[in-house]
Design an enzyme around this catalytic site. Structure first.
Site, PDB file in Angstrom:
ATOM      1  N   ASP A 257      42.559  36.169  41.480  1.00 46.78           N
ATOM      2  CA  ASP A 257      43.820  35.531  41.099  1.00 46.78           C
ATOM      3  C   ASP A 257      44.671  36.510  40.307  1.00 46.78           C
ATOM      4  O   ASP A 257      44.177  37.143  39.357  1.00 46.78           O
ATOM      5  CB  ASP A 257      43.561  34.302  40.217  1.00 46.78           C
ATOM      6  CG  ASP A 257      43.144  33.080  41.013  1.00 46.78           C
ATOM      7  OD1 ASP A 257      43.007  33.185  42.246  1.00 46.78           O
ATOM      8  OD2 ASP A 257      42.947  32.015  40.393  1.00 46.78           O
TER       9      ASP A 257
ATOM     10  N   LYS B 156      48.543  29.558  47.146  1.00 46.11           N
ATOM     11  CA  LYS B 156      48.079  28.171  47.141  1.00 46.11           C
ATOM     12  C   LYS B 156      49.183  27.179  47.505  1.00 46.11           C
ATOM     13  O   LYS B 156      50.324  27.320  47.060  1.00 46.11           O
ATOM     14  CB  LYS B 156      47.531  27.802  45.751  1.00 46.11           C
ATOM     15  CG  LYS B 156      46.288  28.577  45.338  1.00 46.11           C
ATOM     16  CD  LYS B 156      45.816  28.122  43.965  1.00 46.11           C
ATOM     17  CE  LYS B 156      44.646  28.954  43.464  1.00 46.11           C
ATOM     18  NZ  LYS B 156      43.413  28.759  44.268  1.00 46.11           N
TER      19      LYS B 156
ATOM     20  N   GLY C 186      38.914  27.287  36.167  1.00 48.48           N
ATOM     21  CA  GLY C 186      39.500  27.445  34.848  1.00 48.48           C
ATOM     22  C   GLY C 186      38.561  27.174  33.695  1.00 48.48           C
ATOM     23  O   GLY C 186      38.988  27.097  32.547  1.00 48.48           O
TER      24      GLY C 186
ATOM     25  N   ARG D 127      24.530  24.509  46.435  1.00 49.42           N
ATOM     26  CA  ARG D 127      23.225  23.892  46.736  1.00 49.42           C
ATOM     27  C   ARG D 127      23.394  22.672  47.638  1.00 49.42           C
ATOM     28  O   ARG D 127      22.601  22.449  48.558  1.00 49.42           O
ATOM     29  CB  ARG D 127      22.507  23.500  45.443  1.00 49.42           C
ATOM     30  CG  ARG D 127      21.964  24.675  44.658  1.00 49.42           C
ATOM     31  CD  ARG D 127      20.818  24.281  43.740  1.00 49.42           C
ATOM     32  NE  ARG D 127      20.407  25.400  42.902  1.00 49.42           N
ATOM     33  CZ  ARG D 127      19.627  26.393  43.300  1.00 49.42           C
ATOM     34  NH1 ARG D 127      19.182  26.415  44.558  1.00 49.42           N
ATOM     35  NH2 ARG D 127      19.295  27.362  42.477  1.00 49.42           N
TER      36      ARG D 127
ATOM     37  N   GLY E  96      34.771  28.961  38.245  1.00 50.68           N
ATOM     38  CA  GLY E  96      33.931  29.225  37.074  1.00 50.68           C
ATOM     39  C   GLY E  96      33.211  30.553  37.069  1.00 50.68           C
ATOM     40  O   GLY E  96      32.383  30.803  36.189  1.00 50.68           O
TER      41      GLY E  96
ATOM     42  N   GLY F  77      39.074  33.561  39.487  1.00 47.06           N
ATOM     43  CA  GLY F  77      40.384  33.144  39.007  1.00 47.06           C
ATOM     44  C   GLY F  77      40.655  33.619  37.605  1.00 47.06           C
ATOM     45  O   GLY F  77      41.030  34.761  37.359  1.00 47.06           O
ATOM     46  N   SER F  78      40.409  32.742  36.636  1.00 48.17           N
ATOM     47  CA  SER F  78      40.712  33.047  35.240  1.00 48.17           C
ATOM     48  C   SER F  78      39.749  34.066  34.646  1.00 48.17           C
ATOM     49  O   SER F  78      40.052  34.688  33.627  1.00 48.17           O
ATOM     50  CB  SER F  78      40.654  31.748  34.423  1.00 48.17           C
ATOM     51  OG  SER F  78      41.317  30.694  35.093  1.00 48.17           O
TER      52      SER F  78
END
Length: 299
Positions: A24, A81, A153, A165, A219, A240-241
């Site tokens: 990102d 996005k 995030g 899983r 995450g 991302g973050s």
């Protein structure tokens, strides 16, 4: 035949970024850092998920001008996005030449019932999924790539692990039924549980995996997180973050790329994990109010 050819082209692009990292980025400088670090592609957006989570409000498609500036600045593919169900945002992104559209639960959904008919587009799409049913329904709609939803995030990989899983367990059930000759159970599973055509179930049974590239997302904050998801069977990772909310983005970006490529080499992962600076501050999932969970959007 035309539809099949289009599907092959779309899935072919997704395979081009296989084993890579999609990062990102919110501006040209970040995009160039990502490219220099070895990113396979960048995701152009105005706010990373961590900021969307903190700031709240309605999160929409990014300004096309910002996306075009990033496209002009790098030579790697640029994704962007669109809101779930917002086919006009997707049309705009396709018209400006983005390489892939992410129909993303990170943005505020435009339609709480329907996803975009991705077969109506020439641009390939990536969509999130928490389990085999969600993954196959998005593929049936025309998605060329699937990713775990995780919980974007948060800097917390636990939800991405849970979703991967669940997909793997669903695939194992399909393969098991097929190997035992339980055709009636497969038909019932397709019709009543997964709600997808039997042809897709047969494809999963034959391939023993999803019929499209499957990335991890949501995450991922460390090289070890990336390697964990790869060892679980992911074909690559979205970050991302986790990069630009960390203390040393350029070094962390390179380390995550190295760990993704060398996911089965603990010595390499350990080496690239040294002296990365402070990781992004994470959030425990059980601290997030139910209505603030992003992964529940779009089933």
């Amino acid at each position: 035949m035309k539809k099949l050819g289009t599907d092959l082209l779309k899935r072919g692009f997704a395979k081009m970024v296989k084993h890579g990292v999609v990062m990102d980025v919110t501006n040209v400088e970040q995009a160039q850092i990502a490219e220099d670090a070895g990113a396979a592609a960048v995701m152009a957006l105005e706010r990373v998920p961590a900021d969307i989570r903190v700031q709240g409000g309605v999160a929409r498609m990014s300004d096309p001008e910002m996306i075009l500036e990033i496209k002009d600045a790098v030579s790697i593919p640029v994704m962007a996005k669109a809101r779930i169900g917002h086919f006009v945002e997707a049309q705009v992104l396709e018209s400006i030449g983005v390489d892939m559209v992410d129909e993303s639960e990170v943005l505020t959904p435009a339609d709480e019932v329907n996803h975009i008919d991705k077969r109506a587009f020439t641009a390939p799409f990536v969509c999130g999924a928490r389990n085999l049913g969600e993954a196959l329904r998005r593929i049936d709609e025309g998605a060329a790539m699937i990713r775990t939803k995780g919980e974007a995030g948060t800097g917390n990989v636990v939800e991405a692990v849970k979703h991967m899983r669940a997909v793997n367990e669903g695939i194992a059930r399909v393969v098991g039924y097929k190997e035992m000759g339980l055709e009636a159970e497969l038909i019932q599973m397709a019709r009543n549980e997964l709600k997808v055509p039997m042809e897709l179930i047969s494809e999963v049974a034959e391939l023993k995996r999803l019929p499209v590239v499957n990335f991890a997302a949501g995450g991922i904050a460390t090289p070890a997180d990336a390697a964990l998801m790869m060892q679980m069977g992911c074909d690559g990772v979205f970050v991302g973050s986790g990069i630009f909310k960390s203390g040393n983005p350029a070094t962390r970006a390179k380390a995550i790329v190295e760990a993704t490529y060398n996911f089965d080499k603990p010595d390499v992962i350990g080496e690239v994990s040294k002296n990365l600076g402070e990781a992004m501050v994470g959030i425990n999932i059980d601290e997030i109010p139910e209505e603030k969970l992003l992964a529940k959007r779009g089933i």
